[in-house]
Design a protein around this motif. Structure first.
Motif, PDB file in Angstrom:
ATOM      1  N   LYS A 165       7.228  -2.906  -6.033  1.00 12.73           N
ATOM      2  CA  LYS A 165       8.517  -2.291  -6.382  1.00 12.73           C
ATOM      3  C   LYS A 165       9.130  -1.538  -5.205  1.00 12.73           C
ATOM      4  O   LYS A 165      10.328  -1.658  -4.939  1.00 12.73           O
ATOM      5  CB  LYS A 165       8.357  -1.355  -7.580  1.00 12.73           C
ATOM      6  CG  LYS A 165       9.662  -0.675  -7.987  1.00 12.73           C
ATOM      7  CD  LYS A 165       9.507   0.155  -9.241  1.00 12.73           C
ATOM      8  CE  LYS A 165       9.406  -0.718 -10.464  1.00 12.73           C
ATOM      9  NZ  LYS A 165       9.469   0.086 -11.721  1.00 12.73           N
ATOM     10  N   ASN A 166       8.312  -0.774  -4.500  1.00 15.13           N
ATOM     11  CA  ASN A 166       8.813   0.020  -3.374  1.00 15.13           C
ATOM     12  C   ASN A 166       8.168  -0.395  -2.056  1.00 15.13           C
ATOM     13  O   ASN A 166       8.069   0.409  -1.127  1.00 15.13           O
ATOM     14  CB  ASN A 166       8.555   1.505  -3.641  1.00 15.13           C
ATOM     15  CG  ASN A 166       9.257   2.014  -4.891  1.00 15.13           C
ATOM     16  OD1 ASN A 166      10.461   1.824  -5.058  1.00 15.13           O
ATOM     17  ND2 ASN A 166       8.489   2.636  -5.783  1.00 15.13           N
ATOM     18  N   ALA A 167       7.738  -1.636  -1.980  1.00 18.95           N
ATOM     19  CA  ALA A 167       7.026  -2.111  -0.790  1.00 18.95           C
ATOM     20  C   ALA A 167       7.948  -2.190   0.420  1.00 18.95           C
ATOM     21  O   ALA A 167       9.113  -2.581   0.320  1.00 18.95           O
ATOM     22  CB  ALA A 167       6.412  -3.478  -1.061  1.00 18.95           C
ATOM     23  N   LYS A 168       7.410  -1.826   1.568  1.00 16.82           N
ATOM     24  CA  LYS A 168       8.153  -1.937   2.812  1.00 16.82           C
ATOM     25  C   LYS A 168       8.234  -3.396   3.240  1.00 16.82           C
ATOM     26  O   LYS A 168       7.402  -4.219   2.843  1.00 16.82           O
ATOM     27  CB  LYS A 168       7.473  -1.105   3.909  1.00 16.82           C
ATOM     28  CG  LYS A 168       7.447   0.387   3.632  1.00 16.82           C
ATOM     29  CD  LYS A 168       6.723   1.137   4.744  1.00 16.82           C
ATOM     30  CE  LYS A 168       6.687   2.621   4.473  1.00 16.82           C
ATOM     31  NZ  LYS A 168       5.958   3.375   5.536  1.00 16.82           N
ATOM     32  N   SER A 169       9.199  -3.705   4.049  1.00 17.32           N
ATOM     33  CA  SER A 169       9.353  -5.061   4.560  1.00 17.32           C
ATOM     34  C   SER A 169       8.088  -5.500   5.294  1.00 17.32           C
ATOM     35  O   SER A 169       7.561  -4.765   6.134  1.00 17.32           O
ATOM     36  CB  SER A 169      10.557  -5.117   5.508  1.00 17.32           C
ATOM     37  OG  SER A 169      10.701  -6.401   6.048  1.00 17.32           O
ATOM     38  N   GLY A 170       7.587  -6.664   4.968  1.00 23.62           N
ATOM     39  CA  GLY A 170       6.405  -7.204   5.624  1.00 23.62           C
ATOM     40  C   GLY A 170       5.081  -6.711   5.091  1.00 23.62           C
ATOM     41  O   GLY A 170       4.018  -7.196   5.492  1.00 23.62           O
ATOM     42  N   GLN A 171       5.114  -5.738   4.171  1.00 16.33           N
ATOM     43  CA  GLN A 171       3.868  -5.211   3.613  1.00 16.33           C
ATOM     44  C   GLN A 171       3.147  -6.296   2.816  1.00 16.33           C
ATOM     45  O   GLN A 171       3.748  -6.994   2.003  1.00 16.33           O
ATOM     46  CB  GLN A 171       4.177  -4.022   2.700  1.00 16.33           C
ATOM     47  CG  GLN A 171       2.969  -3.407   2.008  1.00 16.33           C
ATOM     48  CD  GLN A 171       3.352  -2.268   1.090  1.00 16.33           C
ATOM     49  OE1 GLN A 171       4.391  -1.606   1.280  1.00 16.33           O
ATOM     50  NE2 GLN A 171       2.542  -2.014   0.071  1.00 16.33           N
ATOM     51  N   GLN A 172       1.848  -6.424   3.038  1.00 17.39           N
ATOM     52  CA  GLN A 172       1.082  -7.422   2.301  1.00 17.39           C
ATOM     53  C   GLN A 172       0.833  -6.940   0.881  1.00 17.39           C
ATOM     54  O   GLN A 172       0.464  -5.787   0.657  1.00 17.39           O
ATOM     55  CB  GLN A 172      -0.249  -7.713   2.994  1.00 17.39           C
ATOM     56  CG  GLN A 172      -1.014  -8.877   2.368  1.00 17.39           C
ATOM     57  CD  GLN A 172      -2.214  -9.298   3.199  1.00 17.39           C
ATOM     58  OE1 GLN A 172      -2.446  -8.754   4.279  1.00 17.39           O
ATOM     59  NE2 GLN A 172      -2.966 -10.263   2.701  1.00 17.39           N
ATOM     60  N   LEU A 173       1.027  -7.827  -0.082  1.00 17.02           N
ATOM     61  CA  LEU A 173       0.932  -7.464  -1.492  1.00 17.02           C
ATOM     62  C   LEU A 173      -0.034  -8.407  -2.215  1.00 17.02           C
ATOM     63  O   LEU A 173      -0.464  -9.412  -1.680  1.00 17.02           O
ATOM     64  CB  LEU A 173       2.319  -7.524  -2.139  1.00 17.02           C
ATOM     65  CG  LEU A 173       3.365  -6.568  -1.564  1.00 17.02           C
ATOM     66  CD1 LEU A 173       4.765  -6.971  -2.010  1.00 17.02           C
ATOM     67  CD2 LEU A 173       3.061  -5.132  -2.004  1.00 17.02           C
ATOM     68  N   GLY A 174      -0.317  -8.063  -3.473  1.00 11.39           N
ATOM     69  CA  GLY A 174      -1.144  -8.936  -4.286  1.00 11.39           C
ATOM     70  C   GLY A 174      -2.378  -8.296  -4.877  1.00 11.39           C
ATOM     71  O   GLY A 174      -3.118  -8.937  -5.620  1.00 11.39           O
ATOM     72  N   GLU A 175      -2.618  -7.014  -4.577  1.00 13.70           N
ATOM     73  CA  GLU A 175      -3.822  -6.353  -5.068  1.00 13.70           C
ATOM     74  C   GLU A 175      -3.544  -5.401  -6.226  1.00 13.70           C
ATOM     75  O   GLU A 175      -4.480  -4.862  -6.825  1.00 13.70           O
ATOM     76  CB  GLU A 175      -4.492  -5.565  -3.932  1.00 13.70           C
ATOM     77  CG  GLU A 175      -4.926  -6.416  -2.742  1.00 13.70           C
ATOM     78  CD  GLU A 175      -5.972  -7.440  -3.123  1.00 13.70           C
ATOM     79  OE1 GLU A 175      -6.844  -7.116  -3.965  1.00 13.70           O
ATOM     80  OE2 GLU A 175      -5.926  -8.562  -2.586  1.00 13.70           O
ATOM     81  N   GLY A 176      -2.293  -5.165  -6.558  1.00 12.80           N
ATOM     82  CA  GLY A 176      -1.956  -4.165  -7.569  1.00 12.80           C
ATOM     83  C   GLY A 176      -1.994  -4.686  -8.992  1.00 12.80           C
ATOM     84  O   GLY A 176      -1.978  -5.884  -9.239  1.00 12.80           O
TER      85      GLY A 176
END
Length: 250
Positions: free
Chosen positions: A82-93
């Motif tokens: 939702k509030n991730a910075k550009s390029g931040q790796q995601l997928g663990e939440g």
């Protein structure tokens, strides 16, 4: 005479209020690329009910499709996005709990299938919030033969699977490993458009692709099921009056 008319009216009203009920539950996903409508399977009640619970809590609103692979699938539902910075790796939440596996042979990864993401846990329990929608690609029968040998460990595809994968397309190698708990009803173009966006090395879209998810009301679901049967939706005065005495939930 007036009493008789009123009695007949309220009798008909009562029948309309309590008799009309959709067979399935449906959710609408609004994106910048278009609107998607998904049917949730009754055969996977744990996944269906958990998904509906999160939708009612507005859990998914403003989250990203954080993992997108063309000709494969689009994945979202990570609250960290939702509030991730550009390029931040995601997928663990996600929530602290998982949903027990409801993998069924008759529910497979055809194009438009709604599946539950998961980690490598041996029970194949699903992430409580992360989901994917299959874009996939079409296969030939010889290609499916090769998959049976190389990826499926000898498990044979059914006639229904082969028919779907050679005409609609999909991701057959996921079958038997992830719970499929719904399917696309409307919005194929939106899925294709999101799947085609540019992504970084982690398969995250360069431009954020957000979602807003709502449960269809009972009337919307009833009318959708009527339209799928080739019938006209009911939106007349009597229907509107009946809906006033009935919960929009179902």
């Amino acid at each position: 005479m007036k009493r008789i008319i009123l009695s007949v009216f309220f009798c008909a009203l009562s029948i309309a209020v309590f008799a009309a009920k959709p067979v399935f539950k449906y959710v609408r996903i609004q994106t910048d690329k278009g609107t998607v409508v998904l049917k949730l399977y009754n055969e996977t009640p744990k996944h269906r009910d958990n998904f509906i619970k999160l939708v009612k809590e507005n859990y998914f609103d403003s989250l990203l499709f954080h993992r997108v692979i063309h000709n494969f699938m689009i994945q979202g539902g990570d609250p960290d996005s939702k509030n991730a910075k550009s390029g931040q790796q995601l997928g663990e939440g996600g929530p602290s709990y998982t949903v027990p596996s409801e993998i069924q042979s008759g529910l497979f990864h055809k194009k438009g299938a709604l599946g539950a993401a998961r980690d490598d846990n041996p029970a194949k329990a699903s992430s409580a919030s992360q989901f994917y929608i299959v874009q996939g690609k079409k296969f030939t029968n010889s290609g499916l033969d090769s998959l049976e040998t190389l990826r499926m460990k000898g498990v044979k595809f059914t006639e229904a699977q082969r028919a779907a994968y050679t005409t609609l397309g999909g991701t057959p190698h996921l079958d038997g490993n992830y719970t499929v708990f719904g399917e696309l009803i409307n919005g194929k173009e939106a899925i294709d458009a999101i799947a085609a966006v540019k992504t970084d090395k982690n398969d995250r879209p360069i431009t954020d692709e957000r979602m807003y998810v709502k449960l269809l009301t009972k009337r919307e679901a009833i009318n959708l099921e009527r339209e799928l049967k080739g019938l006209k939706p009911k939106n007349g005065l009597f229907t509107k009056i009946a809906d006033m005495f009935s919960s929009s939930d179902y």
